[in-house]
Write a protein that holds these residues in place. Structure first.
Motif, PDB file in Angstrom:
ATOM      1  N   ILE A   1      23.786 -10.887  15.654  1.00 30.17           N
ATOM      2  CA  ILE A   1      23.231  -9.910  14.690  1.00 30.17           C
ATOM      3  C   ILE A   1      22.273  -8.954  15.405  1.00 30.17           C
ATOM      4  O   ILE A   1      22.318  -7.739  15.214  1.00 30.17           O
ATOM      5  CB  ILE A   1      22.522 -10.639  13.528  1.00 30.17           C
ATOM      6  CG1 ILE A   1      23.564 -11.405  12.701  1.00 30.17           C
ATOM      7  CG2 ILE A   1      21.759  -9.656  12.656  1.00 30.17           C
ATOM      8  CD1 ILE A   1      22.969 -12.347  11.669  1.00 30.17           C
TER       9      ILE A   1
ATOM     10  N   LEU B   1      24.217  -6.478  17.299  1.00 26.42           N
ATOM     11  CA  LEU B   1      24.799  -5.477  16.396  1.00 26.42           C
ATOM     12  C   LEU B   1      23.732  -4.485  15.929  1.00 26.42           C
ATOM     13  O   LEU B   1      24.023  -3.319  15.658  1.00 26.42           O
ATOM     14  CB  LEU B   1      25.444  -6.167  15.183  1.00 26.42           C
ATOM     15  CG  LEU B   1      26.757  -6.914  15.469  1.00 26.42           C
ATOM     16  CD1 LEU B   1      27.140  -7.805  14.300  1.00 26.42           C
ATOM     17  CD2 LEU B   1      27.888  -5.922  15.781  1.00 26.42           C
ATOM     18  N   GLN B   2      22.503  -4.953  15.856  1.00 23.05           N
ATOM     19  CA  GLN B   2      21.398  -4.064  15.461  1.00 23.05           C
ATOM     20  C   GLN B   2      20.947  -3.169  16.614  1.00 23.05           C
ATOM     21  O   GLN B   2      20.107  -2.301  16.427  1.00 23.05           O
ATOM     22  CB  GLN B   2      20.205  -4.894  14.979  1.00 23.05           C
ATOM     23  CG  GLN B   2      20.443  -5.568  13.634  1.00 23.05           C
ATOM     24  CD  GLN B   2      19.324  -6.528  13.269  1.00 23.05           C
ATOM     25  OE1 GLN B   2      18.634  -7.058  14.150  1.00 23.05           O
ATOM     26  NE2 GLN B   2      19.138  -6.752  11.987  1.00 23.05           N
TER      27      GLN B   2
ATOM     28  N   ARG C   1      32.928 -13.772  23.770  1.00 20.57           N
ATOM     29  CA  ARG C   1      33.935 -14.141  22.768  1.00 20.57           C
ATOM     30  C   ARG C   1      34.263 -15.635  22.832  1.00 20.57           C
ATOM     31  O   ARG C   1      34.313 -16.308  21.793  1.00 20.57           O
ATOM     32  CB  ARG C   1      35.215 -13.308  22.968  1.00 20.57           C
ATOM     33  CG  ARG C   1      36.339 -13.719  22.020  1.00 20.57           C
ATOM     34  CD  ARG C   1      37.525 -12.796  22.096  1.00 20.57           C
ATOM     35  NE  ARG C   1      37.330 -11.545  21.385  1.00 20.57           N
ATOM     36  CZ  ARG C   1      37.433 -11.404  20.061  1.00 20.57           C
ATOM     37  NH1 ARG C   1      37.716 -12.444  19.301  1.00 20.57           N
ATOM     38  NH2 ARG C   1      37.247 -10.233  19.494  1.00 20.57           N
TER      39      ARG C   1
ATOM     40  N   PHE D   1      34.880 -14.510  14.090  1.00 22.92           N
ATOM     41  CA  PHE D   1      34.725 -13.264  13.315  1.00 22.92           C
ATOM     42  C   PHE D   1      33.545 -12.425  13.828  1.00 22.92           C
ATOM     43  O   PHE D   1      33.555 -11.197  13.734  1.00 22.92           O
ATOM     44  CB  PHE D   1      34.546 -13.583  11.826  1.00 22.92           C
ATOM     45  CG  PHE D   1      33.274 -14.291  11.491  1.00 22.92           C
ATOM     46  CD1 PHE D   1      33.143 -15.666  11.652  1.00 22.92           C
ATOM     47  CD2 PHE D   1      32.169 -13.581  11.030  1.00 22.92           C
ATOM     48  CE1 PHE D   1      31.971 -16.330  11.345  1.00 22.92           C
ATOM     49  CE2 PHE D   1      30.983 -14.228  10.734  1.00 22.92           C
ATOM     50  CZ  PHE D   1      30.879 -15.614  10.894  1.00 22.92           C
ATOM     51  N   LEU D   2      32.539 -13.101  14.391  1.00 21.73           N
ATOM     52  CA  LEU D   2      31.401 -12.346  14.944  1.00 21.73           C
ATOM     53  C   LEU D   2      31.824 -11.616  16.221  1.00 21.73           C
ATOM     54  O   LEU D   2      31.385 -10.488  16.467  1.00 21.73           O
ATOM     55  CB  LEU D   2      30.235 -13.295  15.261  1.00 21.73           C
ATOM     56  CG  LEU D   2      29.320 -13.660  14.098  1.00 21.73           C
ATOM     57  CD1 LEU D   2      28.303 -14.698  14.545  1.00 21.73           C
ATOM     58  CD2 LEU D   2      28.595 -12.413  13.572  1.00 21.73           C
TER      59      LEU D   2
ATOM     60  N   ASP E   1      34.726 -10.436  16.693  1.00 23.46           N
ATOM     61  CA  ASP E   1      35.457  -9.261  16.221  1.00 23.46           C
ATOM     62  C   ASP E   1      34.490  -8.128  15.865  1.00 23.46           C
ATOM     63  O   ASP E   1      34.718  -6.960  16.183  1.00 23.46           O
ATOM     64  CB  ASP E   1      36.307  -9.619  14.995  1.00 23.46           C
ATOM     65  CG  ASP E   1      37.395 -10.638  15.334  1.00 23.46           C
ATOM     66  OD1 ASP E   1      37.736 -10.780  16.533  1.00 23.46           O
ATOM     67  OD2 ASP E   1      37.883 -11.311  14.404  1.00 23.46           O
ATOM     68  N   GLU E   2      33.398  -8.496  15.219  1.00 28.31           N
ATOM     69  CA  GLU E   2      32.402  -7.484  14.833  1.00 28.31           C
ATOM     70  C   GLU E   2      31.761  -6.841  16.072  1.00 28.31           C
ATOM     71  O   GLU E   2      31.557  -5.631  16.128  1.00 28.31           O
ATOM     72  CB  GLU E   2      31.300  -8.110  13.960  1.00 28.31           C
ATOM     73  CG  GLU E   2      31.763  -8.565  12.598  1.00 28.31           C
ATOM     74  CD  GLU E   2      32.278  -7.411  11.747  1.00 28.31           C
ATOM     75  OE1 GLU E   2      31.665  -6.332  11.747  1.00 28.31           O
ATOM     76  OE2 GLU E   2      33.335  -7.605  11.099  1.00 28.31           O
ATOM     77  N   LEU E   3      31.440  -7.689  17.050  1.00 34.32           N
ATOM     78  CA  LEU E   3      30.833  -7.171  18.293  1.00 34.32           C
ATOM     79  C   LEU E   3      31.820  -6.253  19.012  1.00 34.32           C
ATOM     80  O   LEU E   3      31.433  -5.219  19.571  1.00 34.32           O
ATOM     81  CB  LEU E   3      30.418  -8.342  19.203  1.00 34.32           C
ATOM     82  CG  LEU E   3      29.252  -9.204  18.692  1.00 34.32           C
ATOM     83  CD1 LEU E   3      29.157 -10.504  19.483  1.00 34.32           C
ATOM     84  CD2 LEU E   3      27.923  -8.444  18.781  1.00 34.32           C
ATOM     85  N   ASP E   4      33.115  -6.640  18.948  1.00 28.30           N
ATOM     86  CA  ASP E   4      34.161  -5.828  19.579  1.00 28.30           C
ATOM     87  C   ASP E   4      34.250  -4.468  18.889  1.00 28.30           C
ATOM     88  O   ASP E   4      34.300  -3.417  19.540  1.00 28.30           O
ATOM     89  CB  ASP E   4      35.493  -6.584  19.497  1.00 28.30           C
ATOM     90  CG  ASP E   4      36.484  -6.088  20.537  1.00 28.30           C
ATOM     91  OD1 ASP E   4      36.066  -5.327  21.433  1.00 28.30           O
ATOM     92  OD2 ASP E   4      37.666  -6.457  20.446  1.00 28.30           O
ATOM     93  N   LYS E   5      34.262  -4.512  17.560  1.00 23.34           N
ATOM     94  CA  LYS E   5      34.353  -3.268  16.781  1.00 23.34           C
ATOM     95  C   LYS E   5      33.178  -2.344  17.088  1.00 23.34           C
ATOM     96  O   LYS E   5      33.302  -1.132  17.072  1.00 23.34           O
ATOM     97  CB  LYS E   5      34.350  -3.596  15.278  1.00 23.34           C
ATOM     98  CG  LYS E   5      35.745  -3.810  14.700  1.00 23.34           C
ATOM     99  CD  LYS E   5      35.693  -3.831  13.182  1.00 23.34           C
ATOM    100  CE  LYS E   5      35.719  -5.250  12.670  1.00 23.34           C
ATOM    101  NZ  LYS E   5      35.583  -5.409  11.222  1.00 23.34           N
ATOM    102  N   ALA E   6      32.024  -2.942  17.345  1.00 23.73           N
ATOM    103  CA  ALA E   6      30.825  -2.139  17.646  1.00 23.73           C
ATOM    104  C   ALA E   6      30.812  -1.658  19.096  1.00 23.73           C
ATOM    105  O   ALA E   6      29.863  -0.995  19.532  1.00 23.73           O
ATOM    106  CB  ALA E   6      29.571  -2.966  17.361  1.00 23.73           C
TER     107      ALA E   6
END
Lengths: 204, 397
Positions: free
Chosen positions: B302, B305-306, B375, B385-386, B388-393
């Motif tokens: 998190i 991501l921030q 990963r 799933f986290l 994936d979120e880090l990848d998207k970012a």
């Protein structure tokens, strides 16, 4: 700050002091002339404490105005760390109270000598003394003035000297203020009396 | 004013307090010392009551002395660089602190800046860089005031800077710092020698290596120390922050008054028993540490991501440049021997800390260059799933 009367403390190690001198010694110092101690308290860790006056130093040594560390029934204990010789120099050079600095030195030396004498007596009498502190405990907080007493006892001795001096100085200032108040009250009474007399005269 | 301690039933710590007047009741920890500079105890506790009623953070016990120093320096006050019309000449009195606290609540005077947090205020006043470099403002990490020395007791400082805020977790602090400090101050031998302490902690933490508790100038940068920091994060994330076991007591690593001569505390055996009693589920101590690791890594994802970067995870300058000047007892291993040391004159070495940072990331399963959880680490924790979120970012680019 201590609130009990000085009468409870017997003979003071200080000579009488004028209100003017007491006011000077109790003054608040400027930035740069302050003393920095370290407050050690489990609730808030360690922090620098800036002392700008004798009163400030006394508050610090006795754990805050609050003396919360010493508050009966409280779970909050704490310690005040000063390097004794540096503190004495601050009292002498910045506060300008050589008499208090000398008194602290003497009191520390006497307490240390007394501790050494007790230990010698115990040895003579083959009393089983407590185990010697381990290194570096043996040298912690020890200085040439007080080689035989632990740090907390040194702080206690210093606090008592500062506390007694503070009470003496405060009493000198209070006595002066009280005298001054009495005098002005007396003058005021006298003036009122004169006015009454004048008024009475006028009435005549 | 008479106060009596109170706390949970059976607790030896009793961290709360009740007074005969009722003023200051339940005021505890750093907040109970926030206005120690008050002219009297009554003023001090009244200030805490008002602070609590207004919902003002009482942790920053260094704030009032710092502001008064600025006043004494001629920087803060009526018509000064930091203009304030508060009655600074009556600092310590009730009318001063009441007006100060109300200025924060009402966002008036300097309270308008301080209401956004002390770091934000110091930055707005142009004081942050200079005062954190000199140590006048000892705010080492994330805008939080110093709690335990960041140059020495590094589970605390590393844990905070790789985590968040100020960890405020005393698991090791009581044993490695307070026990020898109190004994030394009183001129008593330590309750355990440095070697006995390190050996006991190695066993009860389950780390198995006494060098985890070496606070020497070399020890605080060692692999063993990094393992201890990691263990502390994982233990507290699970048992203290998630299971809500009291930080003052848990982990119970050392028993100083044993009836049978065994100084080992209730940890690591008690926690799984308590967990079982409350939930009916079996959980080993090792599984709990793994769960703590998972929670900490979730947090980390998190933070990444921030926008958190390794360059954000640095201390303020005084930590690297201003030597310690008060005795701070800790166990050290030097020249083949364990002993307690005063740790005077020490700073944190910037380059060595940067190296610690990389190795800490590595041990946690994070990218040693970016600090982003890998990963494979996340997937092994069933947190794909986290990833994936880090990848998207774009954090795996």
């Amino acid at each position: 700050m201590p609130s009990s009367s000085l009468e409870n403390y017997g003979e003071l190690p200080f000579s009488p002091v004028t209100a003017e001198r007491a006011t000077f010694l109790l003054r608040e110092l400027d930035w740069g002339n302050h003393f920095i101690g370290s407050s050690m308290n489990p609730a808030m860790g360690n922090s620098d404490v800036y002392c700008y006056s004798l009163n400030g130093a006394l508050k610090f040594l006795t754990q805050g105005s609050s003396r919360l560390g010493n508050l009966k029934g409280s779970t909050r204990t704490g310690m005040s760390w000063v390097e004794p010789l540096t503190f004495i120099s601050w009292i002498r050079d910045k506060v300008g109270d050589a008499e208090l600095a000398d008194a602290i030195e003497t009191a520390l030396k006497e307490a240390s000598d007394k501790a050494a004498a007790s230990e010698a007596t115990a040895k003579d009498e083959n009393v089983d003394t407590a185990p010697k502190p381990l290194d570096p405990f043996a040298s912690f907080g020890i200085n040439e003035l007080a080689p035989n007493i632990p740090f907390l006892q040194q702080i206690s001795v210093i606090s008592q000297c500062v506390g007694l001096r503070f009470m003496q100085l405060q009493e000198a200032v209070n006595a002066e203020e009280s005298e001054s108040t009495d005098k002005s009250a007396g003058e005021s009474e006298s003036e009122d009396q004169n006015k009454d007399e004048i008024s009475t005269d006028d009435g005549k | 004013m008479i106060a009596r301690p109170s706390g949970c039933q059976g607790c030896v710590r009793n961290c709360r307090r009740n007074t005969d007047s009722g003023i200051g009741n339940e005021s505890m920890c750093a907040a109970s010392l926030w206005y120690s500079v008050a002219d009297s105890l009554e003023v001090q506790v009244r200030a805490h009551d008002l602070m609590n009623r207004l919902g003002i953070n009482g942790f920053e016990s260094g704030l009032m002395p710092y502001l008064y120093n600025l006043y004494k320096m001629g920087v803060l006050g009526p018509g000064k660089q930091i203009d304030s019309q508060l009655p600074w000449e009556r600092f310590g009195s009730w009318d001063f602190i009441e007006s100060f606290l109300m200025s924060m609540a009402d966002r008036t005077d300097i309270g308008a800046d301080l209401a956004d947090g002390s770091m934000a205020a110091f930055q707005r006043w142009g004081r942050w860089e200079e005062d954190t470099a000199s140590g006048l403002a000892a705010w080492p990490n994330w805008g939080f005031v110093e709690h335990y020395d960041p140059r020495l007791e590094v589970e605390w400082s590393y844990g905070s800077i790789f985590g968040d805020r100020d960890i405020n977790e005393h698991a090791l602090n009581w044993h490695v710092h307070w026990m020898p400090l109190i004994c030394a101050m009183a001129g008593e031998a330590p309750l355990l020698t440095a070697k006995e302490l390190a050996d006991t902690l190695a066993e009860t933490t389950t780390l198995g290596d006494p060098m985890c508790f070496d606070y020497s100038e070399e020890g605080i940068y060692s692999d063993a120390k990094i393992k201890a920091v990691s263990w502390h994060r994982h233990y507290s994330r699970f048992w203290v922050q998630s299971m809500l076991m009291c930080d003052w007591v848990w982990p119970h690593l050392v028993e100083y008054g044993p009836t049978n001569g065994d100084v080992r505390g209730a940890s690591p055996h008690y926690e799984p028993l308590a967990y079982k009693a409350a939930t009916g589920l079996d959980l080993t101590f090792e599984e709990a540490l793994e769960a703590g690791h998972k929670i900490f890594t979730f947090d980390r994802a998190i933070w990444c991501l921030q926008g958190r970067k390794p360059e954000d995870e640095v201390f303020t300058e005084y930590v690297y440049n201003v030597p310690t000047k008060a005795a701070y007892f800790l166990p050290i291993y030097k020249d083949g021997e364990w002993k307690y040391d005063t740790c005077l004159g020490r700073t944190l070495d910037r380059n060595k800390f940067e190296d610690v940072k990389k190795r800490f990331y590595e041990i946690e399963g994070w990218d040693p260059k970016t600090g982003v959880p890998l990963r494979e680490t996340l997937e092994s924790m069933d947190l794909g799933f986290l990833a994936d979120e880090l990848d998207k970012a774009g954090l795996y680019a």
